[in-house]
Write a protein that holds these residues in place. Structure first.
Motif, short mmCIF file in Angstrom:
data_model
loop_
_atom_site.label_atom_id
_atom_site.label_comp_id
_atom_site.label_asym_id
_atom_site.label_seq_id
_atom_site.Cartn_x
_atom_site.Cartn_y
_atom_site.Cartn_z
N LEU A 26 88.73 43.76 -44.48
CA LEU A 26 87.69 43.01 -43.78
C LEU A 26 88.28 42.25 -42.60
CD1 LEU A 26 85.52 41.65 -46.74
CD2 LEU A 26 84.78 43.22 -44.95
N GLU A 27 89.50 41.72 -42.79
CA GLU A 27 90.17 40.98 -41.71
C GLU A 27 90.43 41.88 -40.50
OE1 GLU A 27 91.20 40.93 -44.93
OE2 GLU A 27 90.75 38.85 -45.46
N GLU A 28 90.90 43.11 -40.76
CA GLU A 28 91.18 44.04 -39.66
C GLU A 28 89.90 44.40 -38.91
OE1 GLU A 28 95.00 46.64 -41.09
OE2 GLU A 28 93.15 46.82 -42.28
N LEU A 29 88.84 44.67 -39.65
CA LEU A 29 87.56 45.01 -39.02
C LEU A 29 87.02 43.81 -38.25
CD1 LEU A 29 85.40 47.12 -38.50
CD2 LEU A 29 84.30 46.43 -40.66
N ALA A 30 87.18 42.62 -38.80
CA ALA A 30 86.73 41.40 -38.11
C ALA A 30 87.46 41.25 -36.78
CB ALA A 30 86.96 40.18 -38.99
N GLU A 31 88.76 41.51 -36.78
CA GLU A 31 89.54 41.39 -35.55
C GLU A 31 89.11 42.42 -34.51
OE1 GLU A 31 94.16 42.01 -34.36
OE2 GLU A 31 93.77 40.70 -36.10
N MET A 32 88.81 43.64 -34.95
CA MET A 32 88.39 44.71 -34.03
C MET A 32 87.01 44.46 -33.42
SD MET A 32 89.54 48.31 -35.67
CE MET A 32 89.44 47.91 -37.39
N THR A 33 86.11 43.90 -34.22
CA THR A 33 84.72 43.78 -33.79
C THR A 33 84.32 42.41 -33.28
OG1 THR A 33 84.00 43.20 -36.03
CG2 THR A 33 83.99 45.56 -35.44
N GLY A 34 85.10 41.38 -33.63
CA GLY A 34 84.71 40.02 -33.27
C GLY A 34 83.64 39.46 -34.20
N ILE A 35 83.38 40.15 -35.31
CA ILE A 35 82.42 39.68 -36.32
C ILE A 35 83.25 38.99 -37.41
CG2 ILE A 35 80.66 40.36 -37.99
CD1 ILE A 35 80.29 42.95 -36.32
N SER A 36 82.82 37.83 -37.86
CA SER A 36 83.61 37.09 -38.84
C SER A 36 83.74 37.88 -40.14
CB SER A 36 82.97 35.73 -39.13
OG SER A 36 81.83 35.89 -39.94
N ARG A 37 84.83 37.63 -40.84
CA ARG A 37 85.09 38.29 -42.12
C ARG A 37 83.96 37.98 -43.09
NH1 ARG A 37 86.33 37.60 -47.05
NH2 ARG A 37 87.86 38.80 -48.20
N ALA A 38 83.51 36.72 -43.11
CA ALA A 38 82.43 36.32 -44.02
C ALA A 38 81.14 37.08 -43.72
CB ALA A 38 82.20 34.82 -43.92
N SER A 39 80.82 37.24 -42.43
CA SER A 39 79.61 37.99 -42.06
C SER A 39 79.72 39.45 -42.48
CB SER A 39 79.35 37.89 -40.56
OG SER A 39 79.00 36.58 -40.20
N LEU A 40 80.90 40.04 -42.23
CA LEU A 40 81.10 41.43 -42.63
C LEU A 40 80.93 41.60 -44.14
CD1 LEU A 40 84.18 42.34 -40.41
CD2 LEU A 40 81.85 43.28 -40.20
N SER A 41 81.47 40.67 -44.88
CA SER A 41 81.36 40.72 -46.34
C SER A 41 79.90 40.63 -46.79
CB SER A 41 82.18 39.59 -46.97
OG SER A 41 82.07 39.61 -48.36
N ARG A 42 79.14 39.71 -46.18
CA ARG A 42 77.72 39.56 -46.53
C ARG A 42 76.93 40.82 -46.16
NH1 ARG A 42 78.70 34.39 -44.60
NH2 ARG A 42 77.65 34.83 -42.64
N ILE A 43 77.26 41.43 -45.02
CA ILE A 43 76.58 42.65 -44.58
C ILE A 43 76.88 43.78 -45.57
CG2 ILE A 43 76.60 44.46 -42.82
CD1 ILE A 43 77.03 42.15 -40.73
#
Length: 187
Positions: A26-43
């Motif tokens: 999740l951290e790597e994807l957050a860094e690539m997209t600019g979307i927070s790790r927490a938001s990615l997890s909730r999505i």
């Protein structure tokens, strides 16, 4: 569970599958997209539905058009879809409704989409999901202001615009709801 809830569940599952298939945290994807790790997890847990802007960022990370991603959550692959079978995705936050009119199929390059933006709605994308994506927009009703690759257009009912998408883009319905047909063609 409603059809909309079922679609959101399948979308969340597909997004999680895509990330895991890439071997990304999740951290790597957050860094690539600019979307927070927490938001990615909730999505990915279907606790929240992504906005069009966030979904576009995820599509760019995975190299998919939004249509390809959304068609991947469809349960069947058919050639003919009746309106009740067409997948509808809502971005409630931005007042955007997107209906996939074309049956999902990976062997085809073009897809037909219906879009509706509520009055005053604006959607902005930092980057296209695929560079050079070809789009044709036919405005069925209302007014739609579009900015693409540094150019700006005001479409009125009946107008049609085509372009290749390489950079930032935005869509704005300044006067009432904008209703349009969109053809998306992979490069």
């Amino acid at each position: 569970m409603t059809q909309q809830e079922s679609t959101e569940q399948r979308l969340a599952q597909r997004l999680a599958e895509l990330r895991l298939a890439q071997g990304w945290s999740l951290e790597e994807l957050a860094e690539m997209t600019g979307i927070s790790r927490a938001s990615l997890s909730r999505i990915e847990r279907a606790e929240t539905s992504p906005t069009a802007t966030l979904l576009n960022k995820l599509c760019a990370a995975y190299g998919l058009t939004m249509s390809r991603l959304l068609s991947a959550v469809e349960e069947n692959s058919v050639q003919h879809l009746r309106p009740a079978q067409q997948m509808v995705w809502l971005d409630k936050e931005h007042g955007f409704e997107r209906r996939s009119l074309s049956p999902p199929a990976s062997a085809f390059r073009a897809e037909l989409v219906e879009g509706k933006l509520r009055a005053g709605a604006r959607i902005e994308y930092d980057t296209p999901p695929l560079a050079g994506l070809e789009q044709h927009i036919w405005l069925l009703a209302g007014v739609l202001e579009i900015s693409v690759n540094g150019q700006h257009w005001r479409l009125e009912t009946g107008d049609c615009l085509r372009f290749h998408l390489f950079g930032r883009s935005s869509f704005h319905a300044p006067e009432g709801q904008a209703h349009y047909a969109l053809v998306v063609c992979r490069p």
